[in-house]
Design a protein around this motif. Structure first.
Motif, PDB file in Angstrom:
ATOM      1  N   THR A 161      10.683  -6.668  -5.101  1.00  0.00           N
ATOM      2  CA  THR A 161       9.476  -6.751  -4.286  1.00  0.00           C
ATOM      3  C   THR A 161       9.850  -7.084  -2.850  1.00  0.00           C
ATOM      4  N   VAL A 162       9.301  -6.309  -1.914  1.00  0.00           N
ATOM      5  CA  VAL A 162       9.549  -6.537  -0.491  1.00  0.00           C
ATOM      6  C   VAL A 162       8.232  -6.868   0.201  1.00  0.00           C
ATOM      7  N   TYR A 163       8.214  -8.013   0.879  1.00  0.00           N
ATOM      8  CA  TYR A 163       7.142  -8.372   1.806  1.00  0.00           C
ATOM      9  C   TYR A 163       7.612  -8.052   3.215  1.00  0.00           C
ATOM     10  N   HIS A 164       6.738  -7.461   4.020  1.00  0.00           N
ATOM     11  CA  HIS A 164       7.015  -7.247   5.445  1.00  0.00           C
ATOM     12  C   HIS A 164       5.770  -7.632   6.220  1.00  0.00           C
ATOM     13  N   SER A 165       5.946  -8.320   7.333  1.00  0.00           N
ATOM     14  CA  SER A 165       4.804  -8.829   8.090  1.00  0.00           C
ATOM     15  C   SER A 165       3.903  -7.718   8.602  1.00  0.00           C
ATOM     16  N   PHE A 166       4.445  -6.519   8.817  1.00  0.00           N
ATOM     17  CA  PHE A 166       3.623  -5.388   9.257  1.00  0.00           C
ATOM     18  C   PHE A 166       2.598  -5.014   8.190  1.00  0.00           C
ATOM     19  N   LEU A 167       2.971  -5.125   6.926  1.00  0.00           N
ATOM     20  CA  LEU A 167       2.074  -4.780   5.823  1.00  0.00           C
ATOM     21  C   LEU A 167       1.171  -5.945   5.439  1.00  0.00           C
ATOM     22  N   GLY A 168       1.681  -7.155   5.551  1.00  0.00           N
ATOM     23  CA  GLY A 168       0.892  -8.328   5.209  1.00  0.00           C
ATOM     24  C   GLY A 168       1.022  -8.714   3.748  1.00  0.00           C
ATOM     25  N   ALA A 169       0.475  -9.884   3.419  1.00  0.00           N
ATOM     26  CA  ALA A 169       0.672 -10.478   2.103  1.00  0.00           C
ATOM     27  C   ALA A 169      -0.105  -9.801   0.989  1.00  0.00           C
ATOM     28  N   GLY A 170      -1.020  -8.905   1.318  1.00  0.00           N
ATOM     29  CA  GLY A 170      -1.758  -8.189   0.285  1.00  0.00           C
ATOM     30  C   GLY A 170      -1.074  -6.933  -0.190  1.00  0.00           C
ATOM     31  N   LYS A 171       0.057  -6.581   0.429  1.00  0.00           N
ATOM     32  CA  LYS A 171       0.758  -5.342   0.079  1.00  0.00           C
ATOM     33  C   LYS A 171       2.218  -5.617  -0.181  1.00  0.00           C
ATOM     34  N   LYS A 172       2.869  -4.655  -0.838  1.00  0.00           N
ATOM     35  CA  LYS A 172       4.297  -4.781  -1.150  1.00  0.00           C
ATOM     36  C   LYS A 172       4.949  -3.422  -1.151  1.00  0.00           C
ATOM     37  N   LEU A 173       6.261  -3.434  -1.004  1.00  0.00           N
ATOM     38  CA  LEU A 173       7.106  -2.269  -1.238  1.00  0.00           C
ATOM     39  C   LEU A 173       8.094  -2.623  -2.341  1.00  0.00           C
ATOM     40  N   ASN A 174       8.656  -1.590  -2.979  1.00  0.00           N
ATOM     41  CA  ASN A 174       9.690  -1.782  -3.991  1.00  0.00           C
ATOM     42  C   ASN A 174      11.029  -1.365  -3.406  1.00  0.00           C
ATOM     43  N   LEU A 175      12.006  -2.252  -3.423  1.00  0.00           N
ATOM     44  CA  LEU A 175      13.318  -1.920  -2.888  1.00  0.00           C
ATOM     45  C   LEU A 175      14.037  -0.896  -3.744  1.00  0.00           C
ATOM     46  N   ASN A 176      13.761  -0.871  -5.035  1.00  0.00           N
ATOM     47  CA  ASN A 176      14.521  -0.052  -5.981  1.00  0.00           C
ATOM     48  C   ASN A 176      13.967   1.353  -6.177  1.00  0.00           C
ATOM     49  N   ASN A 177      12.902   1.723  -5.457  1.00  0.00           N
ATOM     50  CA  ASN A 177      12.411   3.098  -5.560  1.00  0.00           C
ATOM     51  C   ASN A 177      11.808   3.553  -4.233  1.00  0.00           C
ATOM     52  N   ASN A 178      11.290   4.770  -4.211  1.00  0.00           N
ATOM     53  CA  ASN A 178      10.787   5.346  -2.961  1.00  0.00           C
ATOM     54  C   ASN A 178       9.263   5.386  -2.901  1.00  0.00           C
ATOM     55  N   ASP A 179       8.608   4.504  -3.633  1.00  0.00           N
ATOM     56  CA  ASP A 179       7.147   4.440  -3.595  1.00  0.00           C
ATOM     57  C   ASP A 179       6.648   4.002  -2.225  1.00  0.00           C
ATOM     58  N   ALA A 180       5.444   4.444  -1.893  1.00  0.00           N
ATOM     59  CA  ALA A 180       4.773   3.973  -0.691  1.00  0.00           C
ATOM     60  C   ALA A 180       4.287   2.544  -0.902  1.00  0.00           C
ATOM     61  N   GLU A 181       3.801   1.943   0.165  1.00  0.00           N
ATOM     62  CA  GLU A 181       3.189   0.615   0.063  1.00  0.00           C
ATOM     63  C   GLU A 181       2.061   0.621  -0.963  1.00  0.00           C
ATOM     64  N   ALA A 182       1.852  -0.518  -1.600  1.00  0.00           N
ATOM     65  CA  ALA A 182       0.778  -0.639  -2.582  1.00  0.00           C
ATOM     66  C   ALA A 182       0.113  -1.997  -2.408  1.00  0.00           C
ATOM     67  N   THR A 183      -1.185  -2.025  -2.655  1.00  0.00           N
ATOM     68  CA  THR A 183      -1.940  -3.272  -2.571  1.00  0.00           C
ATOM     69  C   THR A 183      -1.870  -4.005  -3.907  1.00  0.00           C
ATOM     70  N   VAL A 184      -1.247  -5.174  -3.885  1.00  0.00           N
ATOM     71  CA  VAL A 184      -1.151  -6.020  -5.077  1.00  0.00           C
ATOM     72  C   VAL A 184      -1.308  -7.459  -4.581  1.00  0.00           C
ATOM     73  N   ALA A 185      -2.539  -7.880  -4.421  1.00  0.00           N
ATOM     74  CA  ALA A 185      -2.825  -9.148  -3.760  1.00  0.00           C
ATOM     75  C   ALA A 185      -2.265 -10.347  -4.507  1.00  0.00           C
ATOM     76  N   GLU A 186      -2.146 -10.246  -5.838  1.00  0.00           N
ATOM     77  CA  GLU A 186      -1.778 -11.429  -6.607  1.00  0.00           C
ATOM     78  C   GLU A 186      -0.293 -11.777  -6.529  1.00  0.00           C
ATOM     79  N   ILE A 187       0.542 -10.896  -5.965  1.00  0.00           N
ATOM     80  CA  ILE A 187       1.959 -11.243  -5.831  1.00  0.00           C
ATOM     81  C   ILE A 187       2.112 -12.454  -4.916  1.00  0.00           C
ATOM     82  N   PHE A 188       1.457 -12.408  -3.740  1.00  0.00           N
ATOM     83  CA  PHE A 188       1.529 -13.507  -2.778  1.00  0.00           C
ATOM     84  C   PHE A 188       0.180 -14.212  -2.628  1.00  0.00           C
TER      85      PHE A 188
END
Length: 345
Positions: free
Chosen positions: A169-196
């Protein structure tokens, strides 16, 4: 204010190239004792191996995989000027293979941080470099917090559950705490609020929800936490222009390492570039954190005195109107008497 140059190898980050010998060997010339070592074979299709001093030598993670942490005789110790390799893994020491290791300095194994509602197992902190490594055990409580020790707000964070198979799981300040990226694949950003818990990190704490990626009760985790330091590190974003005379990205220093990901489109790989594999512009020797591919060359960037410029119209890092996040490090910043790195001149 007086400024002094950190030793030419860099006190906090360095890229080290070496050749495997098929047996055991000690890699020197890093310039410091590293606490996070990321190794990738360049000449063969092998996994990315990641090691850190908080979890301990021989404890391996793979950035291009969801695999759990395991133990291998691959990286066997962190040394004062590098690290030692065992003879068990072709990925890090195949005879004759060209291999790259990216090295970051924290502060050894560290100690527990008790600032949050979860006491960390260890938190290893380098406040000058804006880097900490944190290990903790989840408690499953919504709104749980851990201390990162940086005294500055993190701009990028990379997390992995150690005790079960799941995505990075990757957090980046540009995306904010409601979104994440996956380091291990090429998926786009996704909204998953409960991670953070949809809560931005502070200068002392990281907040988690109840998601399995960060806070399952009894599960073990590691996080690599980065705050921005003027003249040394930058964690930003840019918009592609779709032109071969591509976007210029200002960092305030000459880059030594850049990792980039398009955020708005599925199917675009992460990319890693550095100034040791590409010693002059065009910087185009590419590796991909989410793939075990052989290093290849192609579209790339120019590393300039105050940033980097895209030299491609390709959608992987310069699609017209597409959004990209990046992490970037200088190799030998200037540090002032106030212990703060200054901008490049």
């Amino acid at each position: 204010m007086a400024y002094t140059t950190i030793n030419k190898s860099g006190d906090y980050f360095n890229t080290k190239l070496y050749t495997g010998n098929g047996g055991t060997q000690s890699i020197t010339g890093v310039g410091f004792q590293p606490d996070w070592v990321w190794i990738k074979q360049r000449s063969n299709a092998e996994d990315h191996f990641l090691f850190d001093s908080v979890r301990g030598a021989k404890k391996r993670l793979i950035s291009n995989s969801t695999d759990v942490e395991d133990t291998h005789e691959s990286l066997t110790s962190f040394n004062s000027d590098g690290f030692s390799l065992g003879n068990a893994r072709n990925e890090v020491n195949q005879n004759g293979a060209s291999i790259v290791a990216w090295n970051w300095k924290a502060n050894g194994q560290g100690s527990p941080n008790t600032a949050g509602s979860i006491n960390t197992t260890y938190t290893s902190v380098n406040t000058t470099a804006g880097f900490s490594i944190v290990k903790w055990t989840g408690n499953g409580s919504n709104g749980a917090t851990i201390g990162h020790g940086l005294g500055a707000v993190p701009k990028m964070m990379i997390f992995k559950i150690l005790s079960s198979a799941d995505d990075w799981t990757v957090y980046h300040s540009f995306l904010g705490a409601g979104k994440k990226l996956n380091l291990n694949n090429n998926d786009a950003e996704a909204t998953v609020a409960e991670i953070f818990n949809n809560t931005e990190p502070t200068s002392s704490l990281i907040t988690f929800g109840t998601h399995s990626r960060t806070n399952t009760n009894g599960a073990n985790y590691v996080g690599y936490i980065f705050a921005e330091k003027t003249g040394y590190s930058k964690f930003g974003s840019y918009t592609g222009n779709g032109n071969a005379d591509g976007t210029f990205v200002y960092t305030g220093f000459k880059p030594a390492f850049v990792m980039i990901k398009e955020t708005n489109t599925n199917g675009t790989d992460w990319r890693m570039m550095d100034n040791k594999r590409s010693t002059f512009n065009l910087v185009d020797d590419r590796l991909f954190p989410n793939l075990n591919n052989v290093e290849n060359t192609g579209d790339g960037y120019d590393f300039l005195s105050n940033g980097f410029k895209i030299r491609s119209s390709g959608g992987d890092f310069n699609g017209s109107g597409d959004s990209y996040i990046y992490m970037c490090f200088a190799e030998a910043p200037l540090v002032g008497t106030n212990n703060v790195p200054c901008t490049a001149r």
